[in-house]
Write a protein that holds these residues in place. Sequence first.
Motif, mmCIF file in Angstrom:
data_model
loop_
_atom_site.group_PDB
_atom_site.id
_atom_site.type_symbol
_atom_site.label_atom_id
_atom_site.label_comp_id
_atom_site.label_asym_id
_atom_site.label_seq_id
_atom_site.Cartn_x
_atom_site.Cartn_y
_atom_site.Cartn_z
ATOM 1 N N ASP A 173 -1.045 -4.629 0.509
ATOM 2 C CA ASP A 173 -1.163 -3.286 0.715
ATOM 3 C C ASP A 173 0.175 -3.046 -0.492
ATOM 4 O OD1 ASP A 173 -0.519 -0.567 0.689
ATOM 5 O OD2 ASP A 173 -0.262 -0.586 2.636
ATOM 6 N N LEU A 174 -0.063 -2.329 -1.647
ATOM 7 C CA LEU A 174 1.188 -2.670 -2.584
ATOM 8 C C LEU A 174 1.828 -1.139 -2.477
ATOM 9 C CD1 LEU A 174 -0.448 -3.776 -5.984
ATOM 10 C CD2 LEU A 174 0.089 -4.984 -3.651
ATOM 11 N N GLN A 175 1.624 -0.226 -1.575
ATOM 12 C CA GLN A 175 2.357 1.005 -1.579
ATOM 13 C C GLN A 175 3.795 0.814 -0.914
ATOM 14 O OE1 GLN A 175 -0.062 4.475 0.129
ATOM 15 N NE2 GLN A 175 -1.092 2.793 0.754
ATOM 16 N N PRO A 176 4.040 0.006 -0.084
ATOM 17 C CA PRO A 176 5.509 -0.345 0.260
ATOM 18 C C PRO A 176 6.312 -0.567 -1.014
ATOM 19 C CG PRO A 176 4.102 -1.268 1.658
ATOM 20 C CD PRO A 176 3.242 -0.791 0.634
ATOM 21 N N LEU A 177 5.833 -1.275 -2.109
ATOM 22 C CA LEU A 177 6.580 -1.589 -3.141
ATOM 23 C C LEU A 177 7.086 -0.601 -3.970
ATOM 24 C CD1 LEU A 177 4.595 -4.881 -4.149
ATOM 25 C CD2 LEU A 177 6.449 -4.628 -2.828
ATOM 26 N N ILE A 178 6.641 0.736 -3.906
ATOM 27 C CA ILE A 178 6.684 1.718 -4.821
ATOM 28 C C ILE A 178 8.337 2.244 -4.912
ATOM 29 C CG2 ILE A 178 6.126 4.332 -5.528
ATOM 30 C CD1 ILE A 178 3.470 3.763 -4.339
ATOM 31 N N GLY A 179 8.971 2.313 -3.839
ATOM 32 C CA GLY A 179 10.360 2.692 -3.713
ATOM 33 C C GLY A 179 11.335 1.783 -3.903
ATOM 34 N N THR A 180 10.730 0.284 -4.343
ATOM 35 C CA THR A 180 11.855 -0.573 -4.486
ATOM 36 C C THR A 180 12.076 -1.246 -5.689
ATOM 37 O OG1 THR A 180 10.106 -2.557 -4.523
ATOM 38 C CG2 THR A 180 10.614 -1.563 -2.283
ATOM 39 N N ASP A 195 -5.457 1.970 -5.439
ATOM 40 C CA ASP A 195 -6.179 1.322 -6.146
ATOM 41 C C ASP A 195 -6.311 -0.259 -6.369
ATOM 42 O OD1 ASP A 195 -7.419 3.941 -6.553
ATOM 43 O OD2 ASP A 195 -6.902 4.181 -8.492
ATOM 44 N N ALA A 196 -5.094 -0.759 -6.369
ATOM 45 C CA ALA A 196 -4.980 -2.176 -6.682
ATOM 46 C C ALA A 196 -4.818 -2.854 -5.417
ATOM 47 C CB ALA A 196 -3.834 -2.496 -7.716
ATOM 48 N N SER A 197 -4.834 -2.499 -4.048
ATOM 49 C CA SER A 197 -4.610 -2.840 -2.819
ATOM 50 C C SER A 197 -6.087 -3.528 -2.422
ATOM 51 C CB SER A 197 -3.779 -1.891 -2.012
ATOM 52 O OG SER A 197 -2.555 -1.421 -2.549
ATOM 53 N N PRO A 198 -5.762 -4.742 -1.799
ATOM 54 C CA PRO A 198 -7.370 -5.241 -1.473
ATOM 55 C C PRO A 198 -7.383 -4.514 -0.236
ATOM 56 C CG PRO A 198 -5.983 -7.025 -2.107
ATOM 57 C CD PRO A 198 -4.969 -6.004 -2.428
ATOM 58 N N VAL A 199 -6.597 -4.125 0.778
ATOM 59 C CA VAL A 199 -6.742 -3.507 2.102
ATOM 60 C C VAL A 199 -7.821 -2.143 1.730
ATOM 61 C CG1 VAL A 199 -4.815 -4.391 3.083
ATOM 62 C CG2 VAL A 199 -4.583 -2.008 2.045
ATOM 63 N N THR A 200 -7.753 -1.567 0.458
ATOM 64 C CA THR A 200 -8.484 -0.347 0.297
ATOM 65 C C THR A 200 -9.901 -0.610 -0.407
ATOM 66 O OG1 THR A 200 -7.747 -0.027 -1.958
ATOM 67 C CG2 THR A 200 -6.444 0.929 -0.195
ATOM 68 N N LEU A 201 -10.037 -1.850 -0.870
ATOM 69 C CA LEU A 201 -11.356 -2.286 -1.204
ATOM 70 C C LEU A 201 -12.269 -2.442 -0.420
ATOM 71 C CD1 LEU A 201 -10.036 -4.642 -4.026
ATOM 72 C CD2 LEU A 201 -10.816 -2.287 -4.165
#
Length: 275
Positions: A173-180, A195-201
């Motif tokens: 899940d790449l969302q936690p990286l957005i603000g880092t 879109d690039a996160s395997p948890v959403t696929l």
Amino acid sequence: MTDYEAEYNNRALVPEHPALIEGWARDARDYREQADGEFDVSYELSPRTTYDLFLPEGGMPDRGAIALFIHGGYWQALDKSYFSHMARGANAHGLPVVVTNYTLCPEARVGDIIEEMRRLVAHLWDRFRKPVVAYGHSAGGHLTAALLATDWRGRDLPQRLVPAGLAISGLFDLQPLIGTSINEKLGLDRKEAIDASPVTLPAPVGTHLTASVGGGESNEFIRQSRVIADLWQRGGVDTELDIRGRDNHFTVIAPLADAGSDLTAKLVAMARKVG
């Protein structure tokens, strides 16, 4: 509230990381100098789209799978030259291994890198006609999961072209990286991260995923592996969550260089089951 900057800053969490990375480079160079194989093979025209093929004693087997190792570095650092020894354990069991490069961010987007890995797998199929067992570390763990979740049939390839994967310290899940600060070179917005996160696929039913993570890693890295193992298992994937002692983000991959390790045994067992 979770401090994502601290949770995902592995270099700060492991102060001794420079010596560990230097050890990777040394061990990789030593193995490359003694190994049989092909080096800097191009799979596309970009300067970084190359791989090294490490062959077991006796050369390429007539039957069975081929393993693909994908390095980490938050999609923006390192290259295959640090990881040649990740083939050593598998090679000792007769398994051929590809260790690959990919274009780094910010020159490429994360979605572009996923596509490069998909095209590499297609190249390996065209060349060897073998199923690919993917294994990778950190960003490479993310790319491993993305390959399992790919609709290969929609690309006129065997649907179970990548039937199994070993994702070590992966990011699913790449969302936690957005603000880092990690995102300075990635440039992810929320839609792109989702879109690039395997948890959403869609869970790749009928495949196997082992999500390994060091017990000494941050809570977020352990959570990421727990989530993908649980979510995909409920979606029909054969999953295993493998929390490894007190290993940190940099020591957790060391057993792959050891033919007798349990982590190597997991990888080899996957390859023998599908090959």
